[in-house]
Design a protein around this motif. Structure first.
Motif, PDB file in Angstrom:
ATOM      1  N   ASN A  36      -2.148  -1.409  -4.255  1.00  0.00           N
ATOM      2  CA  ASN A  36      -1.351  -0.866  -5.357  1.00  0.00           C
ATOM      3  C   ASN A  36      -0.702  -1.713  -6.226  1.00  0.00           C
TER       4      ASN A  36
ATOM      5  N   ARG B 203       7.870  11.869  -0.800  1.00  0.00           N
ATOM      6  CA  ARG B 203       6.611  11.798   0.062  1.00  0.00           C
ATOM      7  C   ARG B 203       6.130  12.942  -0.524  1.00  0.00           C
TER       8      ARG B 203
ATOM      9  N   ASP C 273       0.780  -1.275  -0.220  1.00  0.00           N
ATOM     10  CA  ASP C 273       0.029  -0.103   0.189  1.00  0.00           C
ATOM     11  C   ASP C 273       0.946   1.234   0.083  1.00  0.00           C
ATOM     12  N   HIS C 274       1.882   1.211   0.803  1.00  0.00           N
ATOM     13  CA  HIS C 274       2.704   2.307   0.652  1.00  0.00           C
ATOM     14  C   HIS C 274       4.283   1.821   1.180  1.00  0.00           C
TER      15      HIS C 274
ATOM     16  N   VAL D 112       4.114  12.543  -3.699  1.00  0.00           N
ATOM     17  CA  VAL D 112       2.994  11.527  -3.631  1.00  0.00           C
ATOM     18  C   VAL D 112       1.882  12.106  -2.977  1.00  0.00           C
TER      19      VAL D 112
ATOM     20  N   ASN E  44      -2.159  12.664  -3.964  1.00  0.00           N
ATOM     21  CA  ASN E  44      -3.395  12.134  -3.181  1.00  0.00           C
ATOM     22  C   ASN E  44      -4.100  13.414  -2.842  1.00  0.00           C
TER      23      ASN E  44
ATOM     24  N   GLU F 183       8.706   2.833   0.678  1.00  0.00           N
ATOM     25  CA  GLU F 183       9.620   3.601   0.132  1.00  0.00           C
ATOM     26  C   GLU F 183      11.210   3.103   0.285  1.00  0.00           C
TER      27      GLU F 183
ATOM     28  N   ASP G  55       2.709   4.345  -3.496  1.00  0.00           N
ATOM     29  CA  ASP G  55       1.260   4.547  -2.755  1.00  0.00           C
ATOM     30  C   ASP G  55       0.280   4.017  -3.307  1.00  0.00           C
ATOM     31  N   ARG G  56      -0.698   3.465  -2.652  1.00  0.00           N
ATOM     32  CA  ARG G  56      -1.820   3.061  -3.254  1.00  0.00           C
ATOM     33  C   ARG G  56      -2.777   4.166  -3.813  1.00  0.00           C
TER      34      ARG G  56
ATOM     35  N   ASN H 215      -2.887   4.491  -8.477  1.00  0.00           N
ATOM     36  CA  ASN H 215      -1.751   4.393  -7.701  1.00  0.00           C
ATOM     37  C   ASN H 215      -0.812   5.292  -8.135  1.00  0.00           C
TER      38      ASN H 215
END
Ligand SMILES: [Zn+2]
Ligand SMILES: [Zn+2]
Length: 320
Positions: A90, A296, A67-68, A299, A303, A70, A82-83, A310
């Motif tokens: 994902n 991050r 799902d996540h 991402v 989101n 790194e 990331d999903r 994804n």
């Protein structure tokens, strides 16, 4: 959740998207501390969460490692997958391996209409990553070889499982190999590579294998091509039904400092303007304490913009 994929036995080598360390072969944790399975949010440690992420005790869906995830090799390279907000799982996969200043990176995006697209992207990223590490001096040739190996690995999935044979697992790929200030890159599908200089617009290094890109090349107005429901249909992919894989490859020797960005459409869909993409990447890097935090931030940007797909982001700064 922060996932460390560092191999303690081999501290100079970090690989992500794979279940093993590329140099010593030791198994890496992929989403939870070594030895501890994921916890069920309802039952706690008592709930045994299976590989699909469901608790065997209460049936609740716990977080899955993919799902996540790194991979932090700051300051040389960093990657986050990331999903997103709207997909059940994902289906993107990534690979990042760093040796000194040399970097190999792969992003794959599973084709949702196929069977087991998450498996397709995972085997493709791993197969390509292994070849990138082992190849010769011709960087574009090395990337082509890596993508061909990824295509073979995905096609093989359909030969070994009747459910997969009925609906061929498929994915896209973008791969890059950085040696010094030379970048070799290649792709199949619509996962992208960009060069983001310290000033000015981002340059898209890849050209999508997609309906919209073909339509625009044939003279269709870009706005109406991208608004067409078929816009994102890919015209080339990795999979048993893809025919012979013909990766497009090239090399880049930037004469200026900047950032190599690899990403899936979960990011670039929200940054279609090259000036906006460049300023968003530069702002993320400027504000973040390190490279993984910048990845991050990108991402999180996708989101916040909707997270409809994804999202995978790989950042590799280049300093000539
Ligand atoms: Zn439970
Ligand atoms: Zn996607």
């Amino acid at each position: 959740m922060t996932v460390s994929l560092e191999c303690a036995a081999c501290a100079d080598e970090r690989a992500a998207g794979a279940a093993f360390c590329e140099s010593c072969g030791r198994t890496l944790a992929t989403g939870s501390p070594a030895g501890a399975g994921p916890r069920c949010p309802a039952c706690g440690p008592a709930g045994a969460v299976d590989a699909d992420g469901y608790c065997g005790t209460c049936g609740m869906l716990a977080a899955r490692p993919r799902d996540h995830a790194e991979a932090d090799s700051s300051p040389v390279a960093a990657a986050v997958t990331d999903r997103g907000l709207r997909h059940q799982r994902n289906e993107d996969a990534m690979w990042l391996a760093v040796r000194g200043a040399d970097t190999d990176a792969v992003v794959c995006d599973g084709v949702s209409a196929s069977y087991d697209p998450d498996v397709a992207s995972a085997v493709a990223a791993e197969a390509a990553g292994r070849v990138l590490a082992a190849g010769g001096d011709d960087l574009a040739g090395r990337v082509a070889e890596a993508i061909t190996a990824a295509g073979d690995a995905v096609a093989e999935l359909a030969r070994t499982d009747p459910r997969r044979a009925a609906s061929n697992p498929a994915c896209t790929i973008v791969a890059a190999c950085v040696r010094g200030t030379e970048i070799g890159y290649g792709w199949v599908g619509d996962s992208r590579a960009y060069w983001v200089p310290e000033r000015g617009d981002a340059r898209q290094l890849t050209e999508d294998d997609s309906w919209a890109t073909h339509a625009i090349a044939l003279g269709v107005d870009p706005q109406s091509a991208w608004n067409d429901p078929k816009a994102h249909a890919i015209t080339a992919w990795l999979g048993a039904d893809a025919g012979p894989v013909r990766p497009r490859t090239d090399t880049l020797r930037p004469g200026e400092a900047g950032m190599l960005l690899l990403c899936s459409d979960g990011l670039w869909n929200y940054l279609t303007d090259p000036a906006e993409l460049a300023s968003t990447v530069r702002a993320a890097v400027r504000k973040a304490p390190d490279l993984i935090a910048a990845a991050r931030t990108l991402v999180a940007f996708a989101n916040e913009a909707g997270g409809a797909d994804n999202i995978t982001v790989v950042l590799v700064p280049i300093h000539p």
